[in-house]
Design a protein around this motif. Structure first.
Motif, mmCIF file in Angstrom:
data_model
loop_
_atom_site.group_PDB
_atom_site.id
_atom_site.type_symbol
_atom_site.label_atom_id
_atom_site.label_comp_id
_atom_site.label_asym_id
_atom_site.label_seq_id
_atom_site.Cartn_x
_atom_site.Cartn_y
_atom_site.Cartn_z
ATOM 1 N N SER A 65 11.496 5.154 -11.352
ATOM 2 C CA SER A 65 10.238 4.419 -11.329
ATOM 3 C C SER A 65 9.155 5.241 -10.657
ATOM 4 O O SER A 65 9.430 6.203 -9.932
ATOM 5 N N ALA A 66 7.914 4.839 -10.882
ATOM 6 C CA ALA A 66 6.766 5.440 -10.197
ATOM 7 C C ALA A 66 5.664 4.405 -10.130
ATOM 8 O O ALA A 66 5.375 3.736 -11.135
ATOM 9 N N GLY B 191 5.553 1.484 -8.994
ATOM 10 C CA GLY B 191 5.986 0.147 -9.364
ATOM 11 C C GLY B 191 6.284 -0.032 -10.838
ATOM 12 O O GLY B 191 6.587 -1.143 -11.289
ATOM 13 N N ASN C 205 18.743 4.086 -7.822
ATOM 14 C CA ASN C 205 17.416 4.113 -8.443
ATOM 15 C C ASN C 205 16.483 5.034 -7.666
ATOM 16 O O ASN C 205 16.501 5.050 -6.427
ATOM 17 N N GLU D 225 12.519 6.381 -6.826
ATOM 18 C CA GLU D 225 11.096 6.070 -6.825
ATOM 19 C C GLU D 225 10.322 7.380 -6.659
ATOM 20 O O GLU D 225 10.481 8.082 -5.668
ATOM 21 N N GLN E 212 10.208 10.032 -3.767
ATOM 22 C CA GLN E 212 9.874 9.397 -2.496
ATOM 23 C C GLN E 212 11.065 8.681 -1.881
ATOM 24 O O GLN E 212 11.359 8.842 -0.702
ATOM 25 N N LYS E 213 11.785 7.885 -2.695
ATOM 26 C CA LYS E 213 12.903 7.104 -2.162
ATOM 27 C C LYS E 213 14.042 7.038 -3.170
ATOM 28 O O LYS E 213 13.827 7.142 -4.374
#
Length: 497
Positions: free
Chosen positions: A58-59, A61, A136, A138, A384-385
């Motif tokens: 994801s990016a 949101g 997942n 981010e 990022q996460k």
């Protein structure tokens, strides 16, 4: 009634054996699972790779990559990429061959659920035969800005040629944009495509002309940076020759010392008429000034000074995810395999980002980041996460300093010089666009029909900058009109957040 002592001992021994077996199974299936799975002698590793769902990517949101059931025995799961060509330079692809690129490769074990951080946490699932689910990711990417960059590059790059763009947070190193034109659609080679996808992957690997869709033009391809490299030449000259923004430099004619040919300026008026402060020569991009500075410094000092910005190494973004190496070479290997030293003519041309100087858009964004951030460069990254399926956090990026390219004072002076490029120099067409930077137009081989490499490299906002950027497109004419507006459009989108 009390159990007989021998029976009790047998029962206790049996329990100990049972728990010992449990411990061994947990160790093999948990702690050693990843090593066994990736062992070259394990023939099942490729048969199983498509039969478990991978984690999503994801990016901002927005979910960009997911696994979906295929309804088949093998592969049981395919991979679906939203706006695949737009985000491919970062997400990469998990392909029909089982190979992976970019983030899909860098975090392959986490996405596939094989990483020890997952298997050791979910040991009971492993023990009972339930396969751990992939984590997942981010990303740091701004999806809207990435889309803007892609569409702008597509519109402004000459047909059959290339373009790339990078935007970097100067305080953290997080990449907000890493866009490339042309690109490829990962959906065409994802696991569910089978033999058809395998053939398509071969076609993409071969490419056509200079177009290599699998090699993105933001992180993985280098171009001659042209006059945008004068920011690096200026930084090295400030340090080694004690120059400052007000130092008078020679902007008059230069006859190259070996060929006795003139190195022209784009114009011979204004600051380029004979002499000017460094700021004026930079703003109007006087070739002769920076070629002469390079000759004073010598190619070795040019090379060594550039390494402080990241030239000469493959910059690491994530595990097993590296950018292409940018370089200011002291020597090159010719077609016959001979080592050829960069002579004085070549040194002069290197000072204006030509000859054998090559840079990725990421590298030039790192140059601008140093200027915008008191001389310091943060290590670029795109993830990022990472979260497990139960939302527990497995990884959170921690900004790290890449290095210090120059002093804070020199960085401040160069920032002022970049502002002058827009206010009074070669990029006055960008006034009011909240950007400052350096234009660049590198001739590649016009005689052979190879068009210019056109750049705009800088930072935004103009005061108290937060982001550094670099844009390159190939085509006729200059960087001010063919890269600058792209940068302005991208930064307008980034600054909306």
């Amino acid at each position: 009634m009390n159990m007989d002592k021998p029976v009790r001992r047998v029962a206790i021994f049996a329990l100990l054996l049972f728990f010992g077996l449990m411990a061994q199974v947990n160790y093999v299936q948990g702690s050693q699972a990843e090593d066994l799975r990736e062992d070259d002698n394990n023939a099942r590793q490729f048969a199983d790779v498509f039969n478990s769902p991978r984690g999503q990517i994801s990016a901002g949101g927005e979910v960009l990559v997911v696994s979906e059931k295929t309804g088949k025995d093998n592969p049981k799961y395919g991979r679906k990429y939203k706006d695949g060509p737009i985000f491919a330079p970062v997400t990469g692809v998990f392909s029909t061959s089982g190979s992976a690129t970019q983030v899909e490769r860098a975090y392959n074990s986490l996405l596939g659920g094989n990483d020890k951080r997952i298997t050791q946490q979910r040991w009971f699932d492993t023990f009972i035969g339930k396969k751990p689910e992939g984590a997942n990711l981010e990303l740091t990417i701004d999806p809207d800005a990435q889309r803007t960059a892609y569409e702008q590059l597509k519109a402004k790059t000459q047909q059959g040629r290339r373009g790339g763009a990078v935007v970097m947070d100067v305080k953290t190193g997080a990449l907000k944009v890493a866009a490339s034109w042309p690109s490829f659609d990962p959906n065409e080679v994802a696991p569910q495509t089978g033999d058809k996808g395998g053939k398509r992957l071969e076609e993409l690997n071969k490419g056509s002309g200079v177009i290599r869709p699998l090699i993105d033009n933001a992180l993985s391809q280098t171009f001659p940076p042209g006059s945008s490299f004068k920011a690096v030449t200026s930084a090295i000259a400030m340090e080694q020759l004690n120059l400052n923004i007000s130092s008078t430099v020679d902007t008059g004619q230069l006859i190259l010392p070996e060929s006795n040919r003139p190195l022209p300026n784009s114009h011979d008026s204004g600051s380029c008429a004979g002499s000017a402060p460094l700021k004026g020569a930079f703003a109007e991009s006087c070739n002769t000034s920076f070629a002469k500075l390079a000759l004073q410094l010598g190619i070795q000092q040019m090379h060594d000074g550039s390494t402080k910005f990241g030239f000469g190494e493959r910059v690491k973004l994530e595990p097993d995810m590296f950018a292409a190496e940018s370089d200011v070479p002291v020597s090159v290997t010719d077609a016959k395999g001979n080592t050829v030293e960069t002579g004085k003519d070549g040194t002069a041309r290197s000072g204006i980002g030509q000859e054998n100087v090559r840079a990725t858009p990421l590298q030039m964004a790192m140059v601008a980041a140093a200027i915008a951030h008191d001389g310091k460069i943060m290590n670029p990254y795109v993830v990022q996460k990472v979260r497990a399926k139960d939302q527990s956090e497995l990884y959170n990026a921690s900004p790290k300093e890449f290095g210090e390219a120059m002093s804070g004072d020199h960085a401040d002076q160069l920032a002022e010089m970049m502002r002058a490029v827009v206010s009074e120099g070669t990029a006055t067409n960008l006034q009011g666009k909240r950007v400052a930077g350096k234009t660049g137009t590198a001739e590649q081989d016009a005689a052979s029909g190879i068009p210019n490499s056109r750049w705009f490299v800088g930072f935004s906002p103009v005061e108290n900058p937060r982001y550094a950027f670099a844009v390159v497109t190939e085509g006729p004419n200059d960087g001010a009109t063919n890269a600058g507006p792209i940068a302005a459009a991208i930064m307008a989108k980034v600054l909306q957040k």
